[in-house]
Motif scaffolding. Structure first.
Motif, PDB file in Angstrom:
ATOM      1  N   ASP A 238       0.810  -1.220   0.000  1.00 29.37           N
ATOM      2  CA  ASP A 238       0.000   0.000   0.000  1.00 29.37           C
ATOM      3  C   ASP A 238       0.843   1.270   0.000  1.00 29.37           C
ATOM      4  OD1 ASP A 238       1.008   0.029   2.558  1.00 29.37           O
ATOM      5  OD2 ASP A 238      -0.918  -0.288   3.555  1.00 29.37           O
ATOM      6  N   LYS A 240       2.551   2.552   2.260  1.00 27.25           N
ATOM      7  CA  LYS A 240       2.484   3.300   3.506  1.00 27.25           C
ATOM      8  C   LYS A 240       3.684   3.018   4.409  1.00 27.25           C
ATOM      9  CE  LYS A 240      -2.569   3.705   3.639  1.00 27.25           C
ATOM     10  NZ  LYS A 240      -3.800   3.422   4.431  1.00 27.25           N
ATOM     11  N   THR A 241       4.509   2.030   4.008  1.00 22.76           N
ATOM     12  CA  THR A 241       5.682   1.660   4.804  1.00 22.76           C
ATOM     13  C   THR A 241       6.906   1.576   3.906  1.00 22.76           C
ATOM     14  OG1 THR A 241       4.259   0.336   6.252  1.00 22.76           O
ATOM     15  CG2 THR A 241       6.642  -0.014   6.434  1.00 22.76           C
ATOM     16  N   ASP A 256       6.919   4.668   8.762  1.00 13.47           N
ATOM     17  CA  ASP A 256       5.626   5.032   8.190  1.00 13.47           C
ATOM     18  C   ASP A 256       5.849   6.194   7.228  1.00 13.47           C
ATOM     19  OD1 ASP A 256       4.371   3.170   9.835  1.00 13.47           O
ATOM     20  OD2 ASP A 256       4.084   4.639  11.440  1.00 13.47           O
ATOM     21  N   GLN A 258       4.542   9.428   5.333  1.00  9.32           N
ATOM     22  CA  GLN A 258       3.552  10.483   5.490  1.00  9.32           C
ATOM     23  C   GLN A 258       3.024  10.946   4.129  1.00  9.32           C
ATOM     24  OE1 GLN A 258       4.884  13.014   9.228  1.00  9.32           O
ATOM     25  NE2 GLN A 258       6.592  12.844   7.790  1.00  9.32           N
TER      26      GLN A 258
END
Length: 366
Positions: A238, A240-241, A256, A258
């Motif tokens: 996704d 996100k990481t 994480d 941003q």
């Protein structure tokens, strides 16, 4: 034709006798034939080598069946790094020592040169527009840039705060066009080699090992500088990481991501088990962790001194595929082939493959 023309010209001025001309021409022709044959043999060995079984995989449920063959399908390259399974099903890999990129048909294993001058590219990634972006490490011309298609090359970043990068290594591009890359710096051996190339002149001060982010259309930003040798880099499904491996560290580090592309919440994501018998002179724990890929379930695959270590989405160690890349350690991994069900492993001038149960992530090339 040029030999005959030069010989004719020299005969007019009485500088060579016909017998001498013929002898020289014969030597040149024989030499050219031998060079052509040698080049053809090298190309043939790289393109048509029969797969050689070099080991078998251990069982990792949902990932790979125990006893599956580990095959070497290519060898004889001047370094071999960062295979990447393009969205069209082909495989691209870099040959840093020869400054080339190759593309391989995964159904026949036949390969051809895709980029004849890659500026010593190591890591490669593909953006949403189909362009190949690479980490280019030729000293004096270090940069992150678009390397293919031909005629569309562009430099995305070649410095941080006015100082040139030392040796960019691995790179990945997000869907929004932002680029993350690692800058591991020089090993002791690499530094010594550069000093020798410069006739013994000491190296100028360089940027320290770090991880960078290039926002679309902007200058590079440093987002990590605590690792000994940041090397492989990967995004979660996704995006996100962000994951980064440390060749001289025991942990895969995660952050994480941003909304602005910058990172927060640095943490140890997983502990690696592999250790290398080699020494790059930098200390730490020599896992020699390098390139990484993910599968469609979000598992992370890391090339280390033990082979390819498989980690769950939560960072649990699931097992290791015991592939070796003698005389060094394996450098990078990628899923490709039909349905992305083959894992390719590169290192030390050779390319290996393993048929998998798991399927590589289909949402992007790398």
């Amino acid at each position: 034709m040029s030999i005959k023309t030069n010989a004719d010209r020299m005969t007019e001025y009485g500088e060579l006798k016909p017998a001498v001309i013929n002898a020289k021409a014969t030597i040149v022709v024989v030499f050219c034939v031998l060079c052509f044959q040698a080049a053809r043999q090298v190309a043939s060995s790289q393109a048509n080598q029969a797969p050689e079984v070099v080991g078998v995989a251990v069982d990792i449920p949902g990932v790979v069946k125990g006893g599956t063959k580990i095959e070497r399908i290519k060898e004889g390259f001047n370094g071999l790094d960062d295979p990447i399974g393009l969205m069209d099903g082909t495989l691209v890999f870099s040959e840093p020592g020869a400054r080339r990129l190759h593309r391989m048909d995964t159904t026949t294993n036949q390969s051809s040169v895709l980029v004849a001058e890659s500026n010593e590219s190591h890591g490669v990634t593909q953006d949403a527009r189909g362009r190949l972006i690479s980490a280019q490490a030729r000293d004096g011309s270090t940069r992150i840039g678009v390397i293919h298609p031909a005629g569309r090359e562009v430099v995305l970043a070649d410095n941080f705060e006015g100082k040139p990068f030392s040796r960019p290594n691995d790179v990945i591009v997000a869907r929004n066009g932002g680029v993350y890359f690692t800058e591991p710096g020089l090993t002791v051996q690499q530094a010594e080699a550069l000093v020798k190339e410069q006739g013994g002149k000491p190296l100028a001060p360089r940027l320290p090992p770090a991880v960078y982010y290039i926002p679309p259309g902007k200058a590079a930003l440093r987002i990590e500088e605590k690792m000994i040798r940041p090397n492989g880099i990967q995004l979660s499904r996704d995006e996100k990481t962000l994951y980064v491996s440390d060749s001289n560290g025991i942990h895969v580090i995660a952050w994480d991501i941003q909304p602005d592309g910058l990172v927060r919440n640095r943490r140890n994501f997983a502990t690696l088990e592999g250790r290398s018998q080699r020494d790059n002179g930098l200390g730490g724990i020599k896992t020699f962790a390098d390139g990484m890929t993910i599968d469609n379930e979000g598992r992370l695959y890391v090339a280390t001194g033990a082979g390819v270590e498989v980690l769950s989405r939560q960072g649990q160690h699931l097992g290791t595929i015991p592939v070796r890349c003698p005389p060094a350690d394996c450098q990078n991994v990628a899923f490709s082939g039909p349905e992305k069900r083959t894992l390719y492993i590169a290192g030390a001038g050779s390319l290996y493959k393993v048929a998998m149960v798991a399927r590589g992530f289909t949402g992007r090339a790398k």
